[in-house]
Design a protein around this motif. Sequence first.
Motif, PDB file in Angstrom:
ATOM      1  N   TYR A 193       0.858  -1.184   0.000  1.00 33.99           N
ATOM      2  CA  TYR A 193       0.000   0.000   0.000  1.00 33.99           C
ATOM      3  C   TYR A 193       0.896   1.237   0.000  1.00 33.99           C
ATOM      4  N   ARG A 194       0.658   2.113  -0.959  1.00 27.61           N
ATOM      5  CA  ARG A 194       1.485   3.308  -1.124  1.00 27.61           C
ATOM      6  C   ARG A 194       0.663   4.553  -0.805  1.00 27.61           C
ATOM      7  N   LEU A 195       1.310   5.509  -0.168  1.00 23.33           N
ATOM      8  CA  LEU A 195       0.644   6.755   0.208  1.00 23.33           C
ATOM      9  C   LEU A 195       1.453   7.940  -0.314  1.00 23.33           C
ATOM     10  N   ILE A 196       0.758   8.845  -0.989  1.00 23.03           N
ATOM     11  CA  ILE A 196       1.348  10.100  -1.460  1.00 23.03           C
ATOM     12  C   ILE A 196       0.559  11.233  -0.814  1.00 23.03           C
ATOM     13  N   VAL A 197       1.261  12.131  -0.122  1.00 19.98           N
ATOM     14  CA  VAL A 197       0.596  13.206   0.613  1.00 19.98           C
ATOM     15  C   VAL A 197       1.150  14.555   0.150  1.00 19.98           C
ATOM     16  N   ARG A 198       0.237  15.447  -0.186  1.00 18.17           N
ATOM     17  CA  ARG A 198       0.626  16.798  -0.582  1.00 18.17           C
ATOM     18  C   ARG A 198      -0.220  17.802   0.212  1.00 18.17           C
ATOM     19  N   ILE A 199       0.411  18.877   0.682  1.00 13.54           N
ATOM     20  CA  ILE A 199      -0.315  19.895   1.456  1.00 13.54           C
ATOM     21  C   ILE A 199      -0.257  21.242   0.735  1.00 13.54           C
ATOM     22  N   ASP A 200      -1.070  22.180   1.259  1.00 13.33           N
ATOM     23  CA  ASP A 200      -1.062  23.562   0.754  1.00 13.33           C
ATOM     24  C   ASP A 200      -1.306  23.624  -0.755  1.00 13.33           C
ATOM     25  N   ARG A 201      -2.352  22.906  -1.197  1.00 15.62           N
ATOM     26  CA  ARG A 201      -2.676  22.881  -2.624  1.00 15.62           C
ATOM     27  C   ARG A 201      -3.724  23.953  -2.933  1.00 15.62           C
ATOM     28  N   ASP A 202      -3.394  24.858  -3.809  1.00 17.95           N
ATOM     29  CA  ASP A 202      -4.299  25.939  -4.190  1.00 17.95           C
ATOM     30  C   ASP A 202      -4.945  25.592  -5.529  1.00 17.95           C
ATOM     31  N   ILE A 203      -5.871  24.648  -5.490  1.00 13.35           N
ATOM     32  CA  ILE A 203      -6.464  24.081  -6.706  1.00 13.35           C
ATOM     33  C   ILE A 203      -7.937  24.441  -6.784  1.00 13.35           C
ATOM     34  N   ALA A 204      -8.412  24.697  -7.990  1.00 10.18           N
ATOM     35  CA  ALA A 204      -9.827  25.016  -8.188  1.00 10.18           C
ATOM     36  C   ALA A 204     -10.668  23.742  -8.152  1.00 10.18           C
ATOM     37  N   LYS A 205     -11.869  23.866  -7.650  1.00 10.81           N
ATOM     38  CA  LYS A 205     -12.788  22.736  -7.605  1.00 10.81           C
ATOM     39  C   LYS A 205     -13.231  22.375  -9.024  1.00 10.81           C
ATOM     40  N   GLY A 206     -13.404  21.076  -9.244  1.00 12.95           N
ATOM     41  CA  GLY A 206     -13.916  20.622 -10.528  1.00 12.95           C
ATOM     42  C   GLY A 206     -12.888  20.548 -11.622  1.00 12.95           C
ATOM     43  N   THR A 207     -11.601  20.432 -11.253  1.00 14.49           N
ATOM     44  CA  THR A 207     -10.543  20.351 -12.272  1.00 14.49           C
ATOM     45  C   THR A 207     -10.040  18.912 -12.393  1.00 14.49           C
ATOM     46  N   GLY A 208     -10.918  18.003 -12.689  1.00 16.65           N
ATOM     47  CA  GLY A 208     -10.546  16.608 -12.916  1.00 16.65           C
ATOM     48  C   GLY A 208     -10.013  15.920 -11.686  1.00 16.65           C
TER      49      GLY A 208
ATOM     50  N   ASN B 252      -6.482  24.053  -0.004  1.00 15.86           N
ATOM     51  CA  ASN B 252      -6.718  25.229   0.844  1.00 15.86           C
ATOM     52  C   ASN B 252      -8.193  25.588   0.944  1.00 15.86           C
ATOM     53  N   GLY B 253      -8.934  25.333  -0.101  1.00 12.58           N
ATOM     54  CA  GLY B 253     -10.385  25.542  -0.040  1.00 12.58           C
ATOM     55  C   GLY B 253     -10.838  26.970  -0.225  1.00 12.58           C
ATOM     56  N   ASP B 254     -10.101  27.770  -0.974  1.00 12.51           N
ATOM     57  CA  ASP B 254     -10.470  29.173  -1.170  1.00 12.51           C
ATOM     58  C   ASP B 254     -11.808  29.306  -1.903  1.00 12.51           C
ATOM     59  N   VAL B 255     -12.589  30.267  -1.448  1.00 16.43           N
ATOM     60  CA  VAL B 255     -13.885  30.524  -2.080  1.00 16.43           C
ATOM     61  C   VAL B 255     -13.705  30.897  -3.541  1.00 16.43           C
ATOM     62  N   SER B 256     -12.651  31.657  -3.821  1.00 17.56           N
ATOM     63  CA  SER B 256     -12.405  32.084  -5.203  1.00 17.56           C
ATOM     64  C   SER B 256     -12.128  30.912  -6.136  1.00 17.56           C
ATOM     65  N   LYS B 257     -11.808  29.749  -5.555  1.00 16.43           N
ATOM     66  CA  LYS B 257     -11.533  28.554  -6.341  1.00 16.43           C
ATOM     67  C   LYS B 257     -12.733  27.606  -6.381  1.00 16.43           C
TER      68      LYS B 257
ATOM     69  N   ASN C 294     -15.638  26.134  -0.170  1.00 16.38           N
ATOM     70  CA  ASN C 294     -16.450  26.868   0.811  1.00 16.38           C
ATOM     71  C   ASN C 294     -15.622  27.682   1.799  1.00 16.38           C
ATOM     72  N   GLY C 295     -14.331  27.819   1.524  1.00 19.72           N
ATOM     73  CA  GLY C 295     -13.485  28.644   2.385  1.00 19.72           C
ATOM     74  C   GLY C 295     -12.724  27.889   3.449  1.00 19.72           C
ATOM     75  N   ASN C 296     -12.947  26.592   3.585  1.00 23.63           N
ATOM     76  CA  ASN C 296     -12.271  25.788   4.601  1.00 23.63           C
ATOM     77  C   ASN C 296     -11.373  24.736   3.937  1.00 23.63           C
ATOM     78  N   PRO C 297     -10.199  24.487   4.530  1.00 24.43           N
ATOM     79  CA  PRO C 297      -9.317  23.455   3.962  1.00 24.43           C
ATOM     80  C   PRO C 297      -9.951  22.073   4.070  1.00 24.43           C
ATOM     81  N   LEU C 298      -9.549  21.172   3.192  1.00 20.35           N
ATOM     82  CA  LEU C 298     -10.088  19.807   3.205  1.00 20.35           C
ATOM     83  C   LEU C 298      -9.094  18.873   2.542  1.00 20.35           C
TER      84      LEU C 298
END
Length: 242
Positions: A172-187, A213-218, A221-225
């Motif tokens: 079982y392999r795990l890849i973890v990335r933090i602080d991602r500023d990605i828009a919702k709905g981008t595949g 990061n969960g930015d509203v502009s992206k 809803n404004g909360n990280p997830l």
Amino acid sequence: MTFPHLQIVYYCRASKTPQADTFWQHSRIFGYDREASLVRIFIPKSLYKLFSELSKANMVLIKQIEDRGIDGVQLIYPKGVRPTRSNVLDNKFLQMLSGGVNIFPNEPIGGNTKQIDPLVMDYKDSKVQEVSEELILKLLDNVGSLYREDFDSETYKNCVRALSKKRPKMKYRLIVRIDRDIAKGTGTLLSPNDRALGDNYQNDVVLTLYRVNGDVSKGWNGNPLWVPNIKFPSDCCFYNAE
């Protein structure tokens, strides 16, 4: 047609789309009134491997029912093999899940940072880590989608459990990335590098987690997830029976 006391069989039947129940029926050539010391079966290596794989799948199925009843049953077959003819299947109760495919939610649930952060922060931004089945199951407990058909964590957990029984040496392999500023709905949300990284482990279960990061502009809803992306071994298919 039955030939009593048949001791020697040449089996070379090949099918473009093998069906598991047909091969189970044909497995009767290995039994009945044979004299064990005289039995000879001549079969191509490819078909021998298929019989072996389907036998293992059958034993896993029996074990699942013994352990958990009929809820969450997973049939695991090599790619290209169907459980039975399509005209006898009710697709409302049988869902196919292919290995080697990145599975992710379009509508991921939020509010999971408190649960997941302490589990994965030791793995953040590392290349890739081999982890335990237990950790993968814990992480799947805390990710998902607003809609079951979008990302069904329970089904994927059952797949992991079934696979671990059939392949005890599964990794079982795990890849973890933090602080991602990605828009919702981008595949799949995966970067090209992370997609390629996961593709290096075609025989393993690979879970990639992005802390967005969960930015509203992206579009969030404004909360990280935490957003999951899971990929099962490329050489198998799961049939989820409900």
